[in-house]
Write a protein that holds these residues in place. Structure first.
Motif, PDB file in Angstrom:
ATOM      1  N   GLU B  36       0.871  -1.172   0.000  1.00  0.00           N
ATOM      2  CA  GLU B  36       0.000   0.000   0.000  1.00  0.00           C
ATOM      3  C   GLU B  36       0.903   1.215   0.000  1.00  0.00           C
ATOM      4  O   GLU B  36       1.731   1.376   0.878  1.00  0.00           O
ATOM      5  CB  GLU B  36      -0.875   0.008   1.259  1.00  0.00           C
ATOM      6  CG  GLU B  36      -1.936  -1.052   1.236  1.00  0.00           C
ATOM      7  CD  GLU B  36      -2.670  -1.135   2.548  1.00  0.00           C
ATOM      8  OE1 GLU B  36      -2.409  -0.315   3.435  1.00  0.00           O
ATOM      9  OE2 GLU B  36      -3.484  -2.044   2.673  1.00  0.00           O
ATOM     10  N   GLN B  37       0.725   2.071  -0.977  1.00  0.00           N
ATOM     11  CA  GLN B  37       1.650   3.190  -1.096  1.00  0.00           C
ATOM     12  C   GLN B  37       1.143   4.332  -0.245  1.00  0.00           C
ATOM     13  O   GLN B  37       0.362   5.143  -0.697  1.00  0.00           O
ATOM     14  CB  GLN B  37       1.770   3.581  -2.550  1.00  0.00           C
ATOM     15  CG  GLN B  37       2.127   2.385  -3.394  1.00  0.00           C
ATOM     16  CD  GLN B  37       2.738   2.786  -4.695  1.00  0.00           C
ATOM     17  OE1 GLN B  37       3.504   3.719  -4.771  1.00  0.00           O
ATOM     18  NE2 GLN B  37       2.391   2.076  -5.738  1.00  0.00           N
ATOM     19  N   TYR B  38       1.640   4.384   0.999  1.00  0.00           N
ATOM     20  CA  TYR B  38       0.978   5.227   1.979  1.00  0.00           C
ATOM     21  C   TYR B  38       0.782   6.692   1.618  1.00  0.00           C
ATOM     22  O   TYR B  38      -0.355   7.104   1.453  1.00  0.00           O
ATOM     23  CB  TYR B  38       1.600   5.076   3.360  1.00  0.00           C
ATOM     24  CG  TYR B  38       1.260   6.236   4.261  1.00  0.00           C
ATOM     25  CD1 TYR B  38      -0.073   6.524   4.541  1.00  0.00           C
ATOM     26  CD2 TYR B  38       2.240   7.053   4.772  1.00  0.00           C
ATOM     27  CE1 TYR B  38      -0.407   7.603   5.333  1.00  0.00           C
ATOM     28  CE2 TYR B  38       1.907   8.131   5.562  1.00  0.00           C
ATOM     29  CZ  TYR B  38       0.579   8.415   5.835  1.00  0.00           C
ATOM     30  OH  TYR B  38       0.251   9.480   6.589  1.00  0.00           O
ATOM     31  N   PRO B  39       1.806   7.504   1.465  1.00  0.00           N
ATOM     32  CA  PRO B  39       1.385   8.908   1.368  1.00  0.00           C
ATOM     33  C   PRO B  39       0.601   9.186   0.100  1.00  0.00           C
ATOM     34  O   PRO B  39      -0.243  10.071   0.090  1.00  0.00           O
ATOM     35  CB  PRO B  39       2.693   9.696   1.402  1.00  0.00           C
ATOM     36  CG  PRO B  39       3.767   8.733   1.205  1.00  0.00           C
ATOM     37  CD  PRO B  39       3.250   7.358   1.346  1.00  0.00           C
ATOM     38  N   GLU B  40       0.834   8.410  -0.941  1.00  0.00           N
ATOM     39  CA  GLU B  40       0.108   8.641  -2.175  1.00  0.00           C
ATOM     40  C   GLU B  40      -1.351   8.216  -2.056  1.00  0.00           C
ATOM     41  O   GLU B  40      -2.218   8.787  -2.701  1.00  0.00           O
ATOM     42  CB  GLU B  40       0.756   7.886  -3.346  1.00  0.00           C
ATOM     43  CG  GLU B  40       2.054   8.486  -3.844  1.00  0.00           C
ATOM     44  CD  GLU B  40       3.260   7.931  -3.145  1.00  0.00           C
ATOM     45  OE1 GLU B  40       3.083   7.241  -2.122  1.00  0.00           O
ATOM     46  OE2 GLU B  40       4.389   8.182  -3.595  1.00  0.00           O
ATOM     47  N   ARG B  42      -3.328   8.420   0.486  1.00  0.00           N
ATOM     48  CA  ARG B  42      -4.049   9.020   1.607  1.00  0.00           C
ATOM     49  C   ARG B  42      -5.477   9.384   1.242  1.00  0.00           C
ATOM     50  O   ARG B  42      -6.397   9.206   2.015  1.00  0.00           O
ATOM     51  CB  ARG B  42      -3.340  10.304   2.061  1.00  0.00           C
ATOM     52  CG  ARG B  42      -2.097  10.062   2.831  1.00  0.00           C
ATOM     53  CD  ARG B  42      -1.364  11.343   3.044  1.00  0.00           C
ATOM     54  NE  ARG B  42      -1.872  12.080   4.197  1.00  0.00           N
ATOM     55  CZ  ARG B  42      -2.214  13.352   4.164  1.00  0.00           C
ATOM     56  NH1 ARG B  42      -2.122  14.030   3.054  1.00  0.00           N
ATOM     57  NH2 ARG B  42      -2.637  13.948   5.239  1.00  0.00           N
ATOM     58  N   LYS B  43      -5.637   9.872   0.030  1.00  0.00           N
ATOM     59  CA  LYS B  43      -6.970  10.357  -0.340  1.00  0.00           C
ATOM     60  C   LYS B  43      -7.760   9.309  -1.099  1.00  0.00           C
ATOM     61  O   LYS B  43      -8.921   9.512  -1.398  1.00  0.00           O
ATOM     62  CB  LYS B  43      -6.818  11.607  -1.202  1.00  0.00           C
ATOM     63  CG  LYS B  43      -6.015  12.687  -0.501  1.00  0.00           C
ATOM     64  CD  LYS B  43      -6.739  14.001  -0.482  1.00  0.00           C
ATOM     65  CE  LYS B  43      -6.129  14.969   0.504  1.00  0.00           C
ATOM     66  NZ  LYS B  43      -4.713  15.251   0.254  1.00  0.00           N
ATOM     67  N   LEU B  46      -6.606   4.443   1.140  1.00  0.00           N
ATOM     68  CA  LEU B  46      -6.220   4.207   2.532  1.00  0.00           C
ATOM     69  C   LEU B  46      -7.455   3.965   3.389  1.00  0.00           C
ATOM     70  O   LEU B  46      -8.372   4.770   3.420  1.00  0.00           O
ATOM     71  CB  LEU B  46      -5.446   5.418   3.056  1.00  0.00           C
ATOM     72  CG  LEU B  46      -4.994   5.330   4.499  1.00  0.00           C
ATOM     73  CD1 LEU B  46      -3.918   4.284   4.649  1.00  0.00           C
ATOM     74  CD2 LEU B  46      -4.472   6.659   4.973  1.00  0.00           C
TER      75      LEU B  46
END
Lengths: 540, 160, 192, 358
Positions: B36-40, B42-43, B46
């Motif tokens: 899971e590509q976290y900061p990408e 976020r919107k 996630l």
């Protein structure tokens, strides 16, 4: 059991025998060894489950909980106390049960009781410079007595033992290592000690001659803290002892309090607890498997294990609100009802895990390198396991029936059928396989329960302030690494007078020296991985 | 002769077992990755579960009012002194008995163990746990929060 | 270069917490006569440093498992370039204090920190490392590693979610990008 | 097939006609040196990125993807950081040897690196005993590792270094004998001659069974020589923290790190040269059209293609298996690889004598 009473009285005439939760025998310190010898060698109480020091106020005492390896449900409690608070001494039982070795050192740490003839009376958790005995009731916990000291001191290389000679007590010091030993420090900061454990390893080339394990690098004083907190408040410590069995441990403490306070737990809560326990066990065994692979440098296997574990964590997080530490059990049941998605998620998880297990076996179990490193390495005989009080998957790999879910069923374990995994070899491979097989059994248990969660309340109504009636309470549960026990001594208050947790991992680390001697350094790592200890659980 | 036979067999067995491992990793090489590509994300993708306990909050309504009566039960229940409720006595407007109201509700995020005892025991449901987790800061004092907003009042019961 | 120019992929400046501390930090550096990030060379070096923060494998308790989870497939801090966890403190750039630090461990941790090569950073992960957490009233627990280590980022949680740790690492990246290389302003911190 | 020696000869001629011989040579030396170092760095950085990505894919994750597009600048960032990282002076070490050791490791790999034939006419050193040269200089690296372990005055390092000594010396034998098998077939030790000899058919196919066995043994032994998992006992992260380079920080550690990757490259390129024809394209006797198409692909690409393929194999092994124990490691060498190798050499000799090869 009537028979035993007579036998005890015949041997020790002034013993006080009470029928409590377990048969409780109170003896004077000088009769302790006589009674212990009889119970150990004649009556077959070969398991020392717990050894708890207690400060009764006017005296310092020790409570022993013994069990039989034939039937772990049969227990007996011995109590003894010494009135001398200045120089308290008690006879050791570490020659009869090796498990007592570290436990007595722990009592020495906490209460300052010196055990006569104990081979190694050093501090276990605290440093040598520690002043006072923290678990005594008159100990002032202020930081000015024992301030934080950032200086690094050399560790003492001598063991101390006290021998009674005539009237006095003589102190004998022995060197831990020989002069020419090549001593390597494995830990406290080391990738393969699963936490902050410190093995001082004497080597002969690559061969291990002796291990001296040092604990206490994460001794947080949980038992002392519990004495100042109410029962619901002290629950959150159990999650942080063995964080991989957070749910199971909390379950144990909840059960102990519920039993003592006479709280009826709704059936729904029992089943939910059982399912969560088993999920937690799978999680714990998966980490054990992954970390063992990582210790043997198979990083890919490690990551596969962690990958499948995330699915369990999702279930936990959705229902319990936390990934690793869920704080889900409360006294009387569980904190919240299961999430609507819970059943479906668990059902989806079971086939994934089965597939995963197949993959693990193909990738790792069959691998010739892994087999060579595990088979016949770190053999723990049945006798060793019993002497050190080892329980759980590691003991079951040495052929001991010690699964408390079978022996003394709690929660919903009497309603399900499952196999107790027993292997006879006692080597690393057997311990490793036991864990993987137990995952399979846990899946089987979950399958039986997941469709049959009864309707009803998820938590019983409890009083705002829970007070336990005066008395002593034991509760034992089957954790991921062995038997976890809790002992509560209550004086009728809302806080416990003494709370003690039995750590399964302590027995495992205690046995490390015996089983890894003669192996190579690489074997020490493999054995450590296969024993799978969690350090905060030992140090508490 | 037997030993030679075993020697050769052992080689083949070993090779076979290694090939089994190769098979697994080879398959994995081409399967879809689960990262899971976290900061990408976020919107987008996630997921943070509703029940996840990230930090304690005290909900305020549009009138800047909360439900806390400053009874201090949460403070008593907290096992390690994370919550500190400071109350003050306010003279009632109609000249009646002075009333205890909330002055400051201190909460130390850096100390909280997220055991949920405060929320479970709160009689007026004034606080709850929120599932936000992006709380990293550079200074420790930033973690010591005051949960009640500036100038907020207690919600009157009869308004509801 | 202004603080606002620091960019982290995926999260905009305003969405980050605690920007004022960062701005204050920069002002303090300036007040002490340190020219903040002047040249292109510094920019390049800081880009390199912030994208290659190798953590030391150090964990004492629960948070360590979450640290492992961050390294595993689902969260994968390799994406940020933090993947090379070094076992030797000499080769590590950042020490993530994951778990309770007790009196007996504190000298060991201090020594580990001293063994690390400059520039080095400290992340306090979880309640225990920040303030002693559940055990803060105990007789032998250090109430926060900032008692003896200069902590750069605090990641609250008990234990924090893996995403929260990644967020904390990104906060650290922002801080690293603020500094002039070869100059780690420890003195300023001690003055605080 | 384009011959790069046209270019190099032209440059040489140009310099010699315009400058005295001494200066011409000096300029050539400097240019070649710079090229080697630059290539060394670029290849190492590329390899580090390559390995991280491949490793991530084996482990069902993505690997570096935030530093530059697809994370390709990840290793550049690492290099920048490593360059400015503090080098800690350590008390109680043998200072001279401590600082010398990383250079030893680095130089050993650069020396071997210089003798690799990159393409048609692109080879810096072409001795008539090329293979012998490569074998001997690549085994110099072990001295560096031993020095590092000894001079660090650290018990982990010491054990790591001793393990490394035992391991490299044993596996050197197998690697040497495996290459010797092909030397028997080719009748030459010169790399360029060996590549010429594979014009029609690679030695792997020419020598059929004994060549295949030698190839496999060389891959195993070569892999072991590079100290990479499952043979990474000198580092043995879970046992010895970081093994022989525990005490090294900053750039010194960077040297070990680079050399490790470059050794992997060197082993792969020797295997490609000796067994898979180096830069020689894949030819099938009789199919002239096909051969012409194959010739159309530049020789450098052929070389790198083969090397990358072999390195993929090596990474696959690295990320699949657990680490061996020291006694199993030595068992594997002395009880399995070496006897098989010796028999295999004998078989090859018989094959060559009777002309049973293609």
């Amino acid at each position: 059991m009537e028979n035993i009473k007579e036998l005890i009285l015949a041997k020790v005439s002034d013993a006080v025998i009470e029928d409590k939760q377990y048969l409780t025998v109170t003896v004077k310190p000088e009769d302790l060894r006589t009674l212990a010898k009889m119970l150990r060698y004649d009556e077959g109480f070969d398991y020392l489950i717990q050894l708890t020091g207690v400060d009764y106020g006017d005296s310092l005492g020790v409570v022993y909980l013994l069990a039989k390896s034939e039937d772990m449900a049969v227990c007996i409690v011995i109590k003894t106390a010494t009135a001398d608070k200045e120089n308290p001494t008690l006879p050791t039982v570490s020659d009869m049960w090796k498990a007592a070795n570290w436990n007595e050192r722990e009592v020495y740490d906490y209460f300052g009781v010196i055990f006569i003839n104990h081979p190694d009376m050093r501090h276990l958790f605290l440093t040598e410079r520690w002043k006072g005995y923290p678990l005594r009731k008159d100990y002032d916990a202020g930081r000015d007595v024992n301030p934080l000291d950032l200086k690094s001191y050399d560790m003492s290389d001598t063991t101390v033992s006290y021998v009674s000679e005539g009237d006095g007590i003589k102190k004998i010091e022995k060197n831990l290592f020989e002069e020419e030993d090549y001593v390597v420090n494995i830990g406290p900061q080391h990738p393969a000690t699963h936490g902050v454990l410190h093995f001082r390893t004497a080597l002969d080339g690559e061969i291990i001659k002796k291990i001296d394990a040092n604990c206490g690098y994460i001794h947080r004083g949980v038992e002392k803290l519990c004495e100042g907190l109410t029962y619901p408040q002290s629950l959150h410590f159990t999650d942080r002892l063995d964080y991989l069995c957070a749910h199971i441990y909390r379950h144990g403490l909840c059960m102990c309090v519920e039993k003592a306070a006479g709280i009826e737990v709704p059936e729904r809560a029992e089943v939910i607890r059982t399912i969560m326990d088993e999920l937690q066990r799978i999680d714990s065994h998966l980490i054990a498997w992954s970390c063992m692979c990582q210790d043997m440098s198979a990083l890919t296997a490690f990551i596969y294990g962690m990958r499948d574990r995330e699915k369990i964590l999702d279930i936990f997080e959705e229902t319990g609100g936390g990934r690793l530490i869920q704080n889900y059990n409360v006294i009387g049941g569980v904190m919240a009802d299961i999430h609507p998605n819970f059943v479906q998620r668990v059902k989806d998880f079971i086939p994934v895990m089965r597939k995963g297990l197949k993959e693990y076996h193909q990738l790792y179990t069959g691998n010739v390198i892994a087999r060579e490193r595990m088979i016949g390495v770190g053999v723990m005989s049945k006798e060793t396991a019993i002497a050190y009080g080892v329980t759980g998957p590691s003991a079951r790999a040495s052929g001991i029936h010690c699964d408390l879910r079978k022996m003394a069923p709690y929660a919903a374990y009497d309603k399900v059928e499952f196999k107790e995994i027993i292997r006879m070899e006692g080597d690393s491979m057997a311990r490793y396989m036991n864990r993987l097989d137990e995952i399979e059994e846990s899946l089987h248990i979950i399958e039986q329960l997941i469709d049959n969660i009864p309707e009803g309340d998820f938590c019983a109504k409890t009083k705002a302030i829970i007070k336990l009636p005066e008395g002593e309470y034991f509760q034992r549960v089957e954790g991921g690494r062995g038997e976890w026990g809790v002992y509560i001594l209550s004086k009728g208050d809302k806080t416990p007078y003494r709370m003690k947790f039995r750590s399964p991992c302590m027995t495992l680390v205690n046995a490390m020296d015996t089983i890894s001697r003669g192996g190579k350094i690489a074997d020490l790592i493999t054995i450590g991985g296969s024993m799978d200890y969690i350090i905060p659980d030992i140090d508490r | 002769m037997k030993s030679v036979y075993n020697y050769i067999i052992s080689i083949f067995k070993a090779v076979y077992s290694l090939a089994q491992g190769f098979e697994i990793t080879f398959k994995e090489f081409f399967t879809k990755k689960i990262t899971e590509q976290y900061p990408e994300n976020r919107k987008t993708t996630l997921v943070t579960f509703d029940r996840f306990r990230g930090e304690l909050v005290m909900p305020h309504d549009e009138n800047n009012e909360h439900a806390c009566t400053a009874c201090g039960i949460c403070m008593m229940n907290c096992p390690n002194g994370t919550i500190k409720v400071v109350s003050k006595m306010v003279e009632a407007e109609d000249g009646g008995k002075p009333k205890k109201v909330l002055d400051k509700y201190y909460y130390d995020l850096g100390k909280c163990t997220f055991c949920n005892l405060c929320v479970l025991n709160c009689p007026s449901k004034a606080i709850h746990f929120q599932n936000t987790f992006e709380n990293s800061v550079f200074t420790r004092s930033k973690l010591q929060e005051t949960l009640n907003k500036e100038g907020s009042k207690m919600r009157e019961k009869n308004k509801e | 270069m202004e603080v606002k120019d620091i960019k982290i992929k995926g999260i905009s400046y305003d969405e980050f917490k605690d920007n004022d501390s960062l701005e204050k930090y920069v002002e303090e550096l300036r007040a002490n006569g340190v020219g903040i990030i002047t040249g292109v060379l510094d920019d390049i070096i800081n880009w390199g440093r912030s994208n290659s923060l190798w953590p030391l494998t150090f964990a004492t308790s629960c948070c360590g498992i979450e640290f492992m989870a961050v390294g595993a497939a689902r969260y994968d801090f390799a994406r940020f370039g933090f993947e090379v966890t070094r076992n030797s403190p000499r080769q590590a750039d950042v020490i993530i204090v994951a778990g309770t630090i007790v009196d007996k461990m504190a000298p060991v941790l201090k020594r580990l920190y001293d063994q690390m090569a400059e520039p080095k950073y400290v992340i306090a992960m979880g309640s225990c490392a920040i303030s002693g957490g559940p055990f803060c009233n105990s007789y032998c627990v250090v109430n926060g590693v900032d008692e003896f280590l200069p902590v750069d980022v605090y990641v609250p949680g008990c234990p924090p979610k893996p995403e929260a740790l990644l967020y904390g690492m990104m906060q650290l990246q922002r801080k690293v990008k603020m500094e002039r290389f070869m100059f780690k302003d420890k003195e300023v911190k001690e003055n605080e | 097939m384009f011959d790069f020696s046209i270019w190099t000869n032209w440059i040489d001629q140009f310099l010699r006609t315009n400058l005295p011989e001494f200066w011409a040579l000096a300029i050539e030396f400097v240019v070649v040196g710079v090229i080697i170092l630059a290539l060394y760095c670029i290849i190492a950085l590329a390899l580090i990125y390559f390995e991280r990505k491949i490793c991530a894919f084996f482990q069902c994750r993505l690997g570096p993807n935030r530093v530059g597009p697809y994370g390709i600048f990840q290793s550049v960032a690492d290099m920048l950081k490593m360059l400015i990282k503090e080098i800690i002076p350590i008390n109680h070490t043998d200072k001279f040897l401590f600082y010398l050791a990383p250079f030893f490791v680095l130089i050993a790999s650069i020396l071997a690196f210089g003798a690799i034939p990159w393409g048609n006419g692109l080879q810096i050193l072409d001795f008539n005993i090329g293979i012998f040269y490569i074998l001997s200089v690549s085994s110099l690296g072990v001295i560096g590792i031993l020095l590092a372990g000894w001079a660090s005055n650290n018990k982990y390092s010491m054990i790591g270094a001793m393990r490394s000594g035992a391991q490299l010396i044993s596996y050197e034998l197998s690697a040497g004998l495996a290459l010797m098998t092909i030397v028997v077939l080719s009748g030459s030790m010169q790399l360029s001659t060996m590549i010429e000899g594979q014009k029609d058919c690679w030695y792997l196919f020419q020598g059929h069974i004994p060549a295949v066995i030698a190839f496999i043994i060389y891959l195993i032994a070569g892999h072991a020589e590079t100290n990479r998992g499952p043979f990474d006992l000198p580092e043995a992260e879970s046992e010895l923290a970081a093994g022989y380079h525990t005490e090294y920080s900053g750039l010194q550690f960077g040297f070990f790190y680079l050399a490790e990757y470059l050794n992997m490259f060197i082993i792969a390129s020797i295997a490609a040269t000796v067994f898979l024809g180096g830069w020689m394209p894949f030819h099938v006797t009789g199919l002239d059209g096909f051969n012409a198409v194959m010739d159309y692909i530049p020789s450098v690409i052929w070389f790198f293609g083969k090397v990358v393929f072999l390195m993929m194999l090596s990474l696959w092994v690295r990320w699949t298996f657990p680490r061996l124990r020291i006694d199993h490691l030595l068992d594997l060498e002395w009880k399995y690889l070496l006897p098989i190798n010796m028999v295999n050499l004998l078989v090859m000799v018989i094959v060559v004598i009777y002309g049973w090869y293609f």
